[in-house]
Design a protein around this motif. Structure first.
Motif, short mmCIF file in Angstrom:
data_model
loop_
_atom_site.label_atom_id
_atom_site.label_comp_id
_atom_site.label_asym_id
_atom_site.label_seq_id
_atom_site.Cartn_x
_atom_site.Cartn_y
_atom_site.Cartn_z
N LYS A 105 -23.46 -34.25 52.76
CA LYS A 105 -24.15 -33.31 51.87
C LYS A 105 -23.61 -33.39 50.45
N MET A 106 -22.28 -33.48 50.33
CA MET A 106 -21.67 -33.55 49.01
C MET A 106 -22.12 -34.80 48.26
N GLN A 107 -22.20 -35.93 48.98
CA GLN A 107 -22.62 -37.16 48.33
C GLN A 107 -24.08 -37.10 47.89
N PRO A 111 -25.64 -36.58 42.31
CA PRO A 111 -26.46 -36.70 41.08
C PRO A 111 -26.70 -35.35 40.40
N GLU A 112 -26.94 -34.28 41.19
CA GLU A 112 -27.16 -32.96 40.61
C GLU A 112 -25.87 -32.39 40.02
N LEU A 113 -24.74 -32.66 40.69
CA LEU A 113 -23.45 -32.21 40.17
C LEU A 113 -23.13 -32.92 38.85
N GLU A 114 -23.43 -34.21 38.81
CA GLU A 114 -23.18 -34.98 37.58
C GLU A 114 -24.06 -34.47 36.43
N LYS A 115 -25.27 -34.01 36.75
CA LYS A 115 -26.17 -33.45 35.75
C LYS A 115 -25.56 -32.18 35.14
N ILE A 116 -24.96 -31.34 36.01
CA ILE A 116 -24.30 -30.11 35.53
C ILE A 116 -23.09 -30.46 34.67
N MET A 219 -25.54 -45.17 55.94
CA MET A 219 -26.35 -44.16 56.61
C MET A 219 -27.01 -43.22 55.60
N LEU A 220 -26.35 -42.99 54.47
CA LEU A 220 -26.91 -42.13 53.43
C LEU A 220 -28.24 -42.68 52.89
N LYS A 221 -28.35 -43.99 52.86
CA LYS A 221 -29.55 -44.63 52.31
C LYS A 221 -30.78 -44.37 53.17
N ARG A 222 -30.60 -43.86 54.38
CA ARG A 222 -31.74 -43.51 55.23
C ARG A 222 -32.45 -42.27 54.71
N ASN A 223 -31.76 -41.50 53.88
CA ASN A 223 -32.35 -40.27 53.34
C ASN A 223 -33.23 -40.61 52.12
N PRO A 224 -34.50 -40.20 52.12
CA PRO A 224 -35.39 -40.52 51.00
C PRO A 224 -34.93 -39.91 49.67
N ARG A 225 -34.07 -38.89 49.71
CA ARG A 225 -33.57 -38.25 48.49
C ARG A 225 -32.34 -38.96 47.93
N TYR A 226 -31.93 -40.03 48.58
CA TYR A 226 -30.69 -40.71 48.20
C TYR A 226 -30.79 -41.35 46.81
N LYS A 227 -29.76 -41.10 46.00
CA LYS A 227 -29.62 -41.75 44.71
C LYS A 227 -28.16 -42.15 44.54
N VAL A 228 -27.93 -43.34 44.03
CA VAL A 228 -26.56 -43.80 43.82
C VAL A 228 -25.93 -43.01 42.68
N SER A 229 -24.76 -42.43 42.95
CA SER A 229 -24.06 -41.65 41.93
C SER A 229 -22.95 -42.48 41.30
#
Length: 286
Positions: A105-107, A111-116, A219-229
């Motif tokens: 979840k943290m990973q 991207p949203e944390l980096e935006k903040i 395994m994270l890449k299976r999530n459609p919301r995945y973005k490389v941070s």
């Protein structure tokens, strides 16, 4: 990731306690030639008492005795190492499920944390720092993430250290063979003597170790919301360095340790895939 002062103090105390505990479990087991020191050897006659030291009493000796017990049943200390490694990983599975889910979840939130963080970049005044912290906490709450859950992994480190110590200290291991490999000798000494077959087990250590580290990102890449941070990009180099360190240890330590690392890596891969499918994806679909 921004941490308030209370959190920083907590982590410092936690790190100090963990460091002291790990140092308690560290000891020189082998001499300069890679031979087991007599006073560090563990066998079936080794007494299980506090005289051996606190760390050895509560973790190292019980684990070593477990390896010897499985060895008596299966007939080879190599299977004792494999069996006990799997058993230990089953014991810590509930902790690892919680930690892995939180880490996933943290990973995903990076991207949203980096935006903040970019929003408050260069603003060091207390009011800005408090607003940044509040926005991050709101994000954690929205996605039901506890930033401390990932730190529960550190609770397993003393257990894994004890397993590592136990494998090195079991006396019969240094006279045992497994698929033609001498478990008590170091792969480095065999390779330099022209016994190239030991390169295979060291290569397997490196491959499985790297996959065990990378499987979470895979395994994270299976999530459609995945973005490389940015954090994940920076971790790539660290993963390679960690793999190289384990390969070096595998070369310079008894071959039985390679067997331990391979088993641990395979269990980690299987465990991460299981957690992702049954505790992240299925729970999300319900």
């Amino acid at each position: 990731m921004y941490l308030d002062q209370r959190t920083k103090k907590f982590l410092k105390v936690f790190a100090l306690v963990a460091f002291v505990f790990v140092l308690t479990g560290c000891g020189q087991n082998l001499d300069a030639k890679g031979n087991l020191l007599a006073d560090r050897a563990i066998n079936s006659a080794t007494p299980w008492s506090l005289d051996a030291g606190f760390f050895d009493f509560i973790l190292t000796i019980p684990i070593a005795k477990g390896i010897l017990f499985i060895t008596d049943i299966l007939g080879n200390v190599a299977w004792g190492v494999v069996g006990m490694t799997i058993f230990i990983n089953i014991l810590i599975l509930p902790i690892m499920i919680k930690s892995t889910v939180s880490t996933q979840k943290m990973q995903m939130l990076q991207p949203e944390l980096e935006k903040i963080q970019r929003k408050y970049a260069g603003r060091k005044d207390q009011a800005s720092q408090m607003r940044q912290s509040a926005e991050m906490q709101a994000l954690y709450k929205k996605h039901d993430v506890s930033m401390f859950s990932s730190f529960t992994t550190f609770l397993t480190l003393p257990i894994m250290l004890a397993m590592w110590q136990s494998v090195q200290r079991i006396e019969i291991l240094y006279q045992a063979t497994f698929f033609g490999l001498n478990l008590g000798t170091t792969p480095m000494s065999q390779i330099t003597s022209g016994n190239w077959v030991y390169i295979i087990i060291v290569a397997i250590v490196g491959i499985t170790q790297y996959l065990a580290i990378e499987i979470n990102n895979i395994m994270l890449k299976r999530n459609p919301r995945y973005k490389v941070s940015k954090q994940q990009k920076s971790m790539k180099t660290m993963n390679i360095v960690m793999t190289a360190m384990i390969v070096w240890f595998a070369l310079s330590m008894p071959t039985a340790m390679s067997l331990y690392w391979i088993t641990t890596s395979l269990v980690t891969i299987i465990r991460t895939v299981y957690i992702q499918i049954y505790h992240v994806e299925k729970k999300k679909d319900q």
